[in-house]
Design a protein around this motif. Structure first.
Motif, PDB file in Angstrom:
ATOM      1  N   GLY A  36     -72.790  -7.411 -42.067  1.00 57.72           N
ATOM      2  CA  GLY A  36     -72.419  -7.681 -40.676  1.00 57.72           C
ATOM      3  C   GLY A  36     -70.941  -7.436 -40.414  1.00 57.72           C
ATOM      4  N   ILE A  37     -70.111  -7.829 -41.344  1.00 59.57           N
ATOM      5  CA  ILE A  37     -68.670  -7.574 -41.200  1.00 59.57           C
ATOM      6  C   ILE A  37     -68.394  -6.077 -41.197  1.00 59.57           C
ATOM      7  N   MET A  38     -69.038  -5.355 -42.100  1.00 58.71           N
ATOM      8  CA  MET A  38     -68.816  -3.910 -42.169  1.00 58.71           C
ATOM      9  C   MET A  38     -69.280  -3.213 -40.894  1.00 58.71           C
ATOM     10  N   ILE A  39     -70.441  -3.621 -40.369  1.00 60.62           N
ATOM     11  CA  ILE A  39     -70.939  -3.011 -39.129  1.00 60.62           C
ATOM     12  C   ILE A  39     -69.993  -3.327 -37.973  1.00 60.62           C
ATOM     13  N   GLY A  40     -69.535  -4.573 -37.902  1.00 58.94           N
ATOM     14  CA  GLY A  40     -68.610  -4.938 -36.839  1.00 58.94           C
ATOM     15  C   GLY A  40     -67.306  -4.166 -36.903  1.00 58.94           C
ATOM     16  N   LEU A  41     -66.775  -4.014 -38.105  1.00 56.26           N
ATOM     17  CA  LEU A  41     -65.531  -3.256 -38.244  1.00 56.26           C
ATOM     18  C   LEU A  41     -65.746  -1.779 -37.941  1.00 56.26           C
ATOM     19  N   TYR A  42     -66.877  -1.239 -38.388  1.00 55.04           N
ATOM     20  CA  TYR A  42     -67.162   0.175 -38.101  1.00 55.04           C
ATOM     21  C   TYR A  42     -67.284   0.404 -36.603  1.00 55.04           C
ATOM     22  N   LEU A  43     -68.038  -0.468 -35.939  1.00 58.16           N
ATOM     23  CA  LEU A  43     -68.191  -0.302 -34.495  1.00 58.16           C
ATOM     24  C   LEU A  43     -66.880  -0.549 -33.768  1.00 58.16           C
ATOM     25  N   TYR A  46     -64.792   2.899 -34.829  1.00 54.76           N
ATOM     26  CA  TYR A  46     -65.396   4.201 -34.571  1.00 54.76           C
ATOM     27  C   TYR A  46     -66.524   4.147 -33.554  1.00 54.76           C
ATOM     28  N   GLY A  47     -66.645   3.047 -32.832  1.00 58.75           N
ATOM     29  CA  GLY A  47     -67.728   2.912 -31.857  1.00 58.75           C
ATOM     30  C   GLY A  47     -67.598   3.929 -30.737  1.00 58.75           C
ATOM     31  N   LEU A  48     -68.742   4.329 -30.199  1.00 59.35           N
ATOM     32  CA  LEU A  48     -68.735   5.314 -29.122  1.00 59.35           C
ATOM     33  C   LEU A  48     -68.326   4.695 -27.791  1.00 59.35           C
ATOM     34  N   ASN A  49     -68.673   3.437 -27.586  1.00 54.06           N
ATOM     35  CA  ASN A  49     -68.355   2.771 -26.334  1.00 54.06           C
ATOM     36  C   ASN A  49     -67.244   1.755 -26.576  1.00 54.06           C
ATOM     37  N   ASN A  50     -66.044   2.088 -26.173  1.00 56.22           N
ATOM     38  CA  ASN A  50     -64.903   1.208 -26.412  1.00 56.22           C
ATOM     39  C   ASN A  50     -64.741   0.149 -25.326  1.00 56.22           C
ATOM     40  N   ASN A  51     -65.638   0.128 -24.333  1.00 57.18           N
ATOM     41  CA  ASN A  51     -65.535  -0.879 -23.283  1.00 57.18           C
ATOM     42  C   ASN A  51     -66.005  -2.244 -23.759  1.00 57.18           C
ATOM     43  N   LEU A  52     -66.777  -2.285 -24.801  1.00 58.46           N
ATOM     44  CA  LEU A  52     -67.334  -3.546 -25.302  1.00 58.46           C
ATOM     45  C   LEU A  52     -66.586  -3.997 -26.550  1.00 58.46           C
ATOM     46  N   GLU A  53     -65.286  -4.171 -26.447  1.00 56.62           N
ATOM     47  CA  GLU A  53     -64.493  -4.541 -27.622  1.00 56.62           C
ATOM     48  C   GLU A  53     -64.860  -5.924 -28.141  1.00 56.62           C
ATOM     49  N   MET A  54     -65.160  -6.849 -27.241  1.00 54.30           N
ATOM     50  CA  MET A  54     -65.491  -8.205 -27.661  1.00 54.30           C
ATOM     51  C   MET A  54     -66.817  -8.235 -28.410  1.00 54.30           C
ATOM     52  N   PHE A  55     -67.744  -7.361 -28.059  1.00 53.00           N
ATOM     53  CA  PHE A  55     -69.038  -7.320 -28.734  1.00 53.00           C
ATOM     54  C   PHE A  55     -68.859  -6.974 -30.211  1.00 53.00           C
ATOM     55  N   ASN A  56     -67.965  -6.062 -30.516  1.00 57.45           N
ATOM     56  CA  ASN A  56     -67.718  -5.692 -31.902  1.00 57.45           C
ATOM     57  C   ASN A  56     -67.044  -6.835 -32.660  1.00 57.45           C
ATOM     58  N   PHE A  57     -66.166  -7.553 -31.971  1.00 62.80           N
ATOM     59  CA  PHE A  57     -65.520  -8.700 -32.597  1.00 62.80           C
ATOM     60  C   PHE A  57     -66.544  -9.796 -32.899  1.00 62.80           C
ATOM     61  N   GLU A  58     -67.555  -9.917 -32.056  1.00 58.47           N
ATOM     62  CA  GLU A  58     -68.617 -10.897 -32.308  1.00 58.47           C
ATOM     63  C   GLU A  58     -69.410 -10.538 -33.561  1.00 58.47           C
ATOM     64  N   HIS A  59     -69.597  -9.244 -33.820  1.00 63.60           N
ATOM     65  CA  HIS A  59     -70.259  -8.824 -35.074  1.00 63.60           C
ATOM     66  C   HIS A  59     -69.451  -9.296 -36.277  1.00 63.60           C
ATOM     67  N   VAL A  60     -68.150  -9.132 -36.203  1.00 67.22           N
ATOM     68  CA  VAL A  60     -67.298  -9.533 -37.322  1.00 67.22           C
ATOM     69  C   VAL A  60     -67.349 -11.046 -37.511  1.00 67.22           C
ATOM     70  N   LEU A  61     -67.307 -11.795 -36.420  1.00 66.99           N
ATOM     71  CA  LEU A  61     -67.374 -13.256 -36.516  1.00 66.99           C
ATOM     72  C   LEU A  61     -68.726 -13.729 -37.039  1.00 66.99           C
ATOM     73  N   THR A  62     -69.792 -13.093 -36.598  1.00 69.56           N
ATOM     74  CA  THR A  62     -71.119 -13.457 -37.085  1.00 69.56           C
ATOM     75  C   THR A  62     -71.250 -13.154 -38.573  1.00 69.56           C
ATOM     76  N   GLY A  63     -70.774 -12.009 -38.985  1.00 72.06           N
ATOM     77  CA  GLY A  63     -70.811 -11.667 -40.402  1.00 72.06           C
ATOM     78  C   GLY A  63     -69.973 -12.603 -41.245  1.00 72.06           C
ATOM     79  N   THR A  64     -68.816 -12.991 -40.711  1.00 68.37           N
ATOM     80  CA  THR A  64     -67.950 -13.911 -41.444  1.00 68.37           C
ATOM     81  C   THR A  64     -68.589 -15.285 -41.577  1.00 68.37           C
ATOM     82  N   SER A  65     -69.199 -15.762 -40.507  1.00 71.76           N
ATOM     83  CA  SER A  65     -69.850 -17.074 -40.592  1.00 71.76           C
ATOM     84  C   SER A  65     -71.053 -17.033 -41.520  1.00 71.76           C
TER      85      SER A  65
END
Length: 96
Positions: A36-43, A46-65
């Motif tokens: 989950g952390i790796m997917i969040g950091l990758y998105l 290198y994510g295609l949609n940079n408008n959803l920056e908080m969504f990618n940060f949520e992936h990192v937080l979910t993976g960390t928890s």
């Protein structure tokens, strides 16, 4: 109440089973957390949609928890196994 080694092993058998169940669950949670952390950091980078920056940060937080809770499960399994070993060793010493 007898505290010989066989009876202590029999009485604490459920603790051993619980530690054997918690250990693989902890490993799975740690691996999923790392993924989950790796997917969040990758998105995030290198994510295609940079408008959803908080969504990618949520992936990192979910993976960390998830990683954190997996480590807690592993620690609990180790604690249960160690406490059973202490109980059996104390019974062994008491028999002497």
């Amino acid at each position: 109440m007898a505290f010989d080694v066989k009876s202590v092993k029999k009485q604490t058998g459920a603790v051993l089973v619980l530690s054997q169940v918690l250990r693989p669950l902890g490993f799975v949670a740690v691996v999923l957390g790392i993924v989950g952390i790796m997917i969040g950091l990758y998105l995030g980078f290198y994510g295609l949609n940079n408008n959803l920056e908080m969504f990618n940060f949520e992936h990192v937080l979910t993976g960390t928890s998830l990683l954190f809770w997996g480590l807690i499960l592993l620690a609990a399994a180790s604690l249960l196994k160690a406490s059973r070993s202490v109980a059996v060793n104390c019974a062994r010493i008491a028999e002497k």
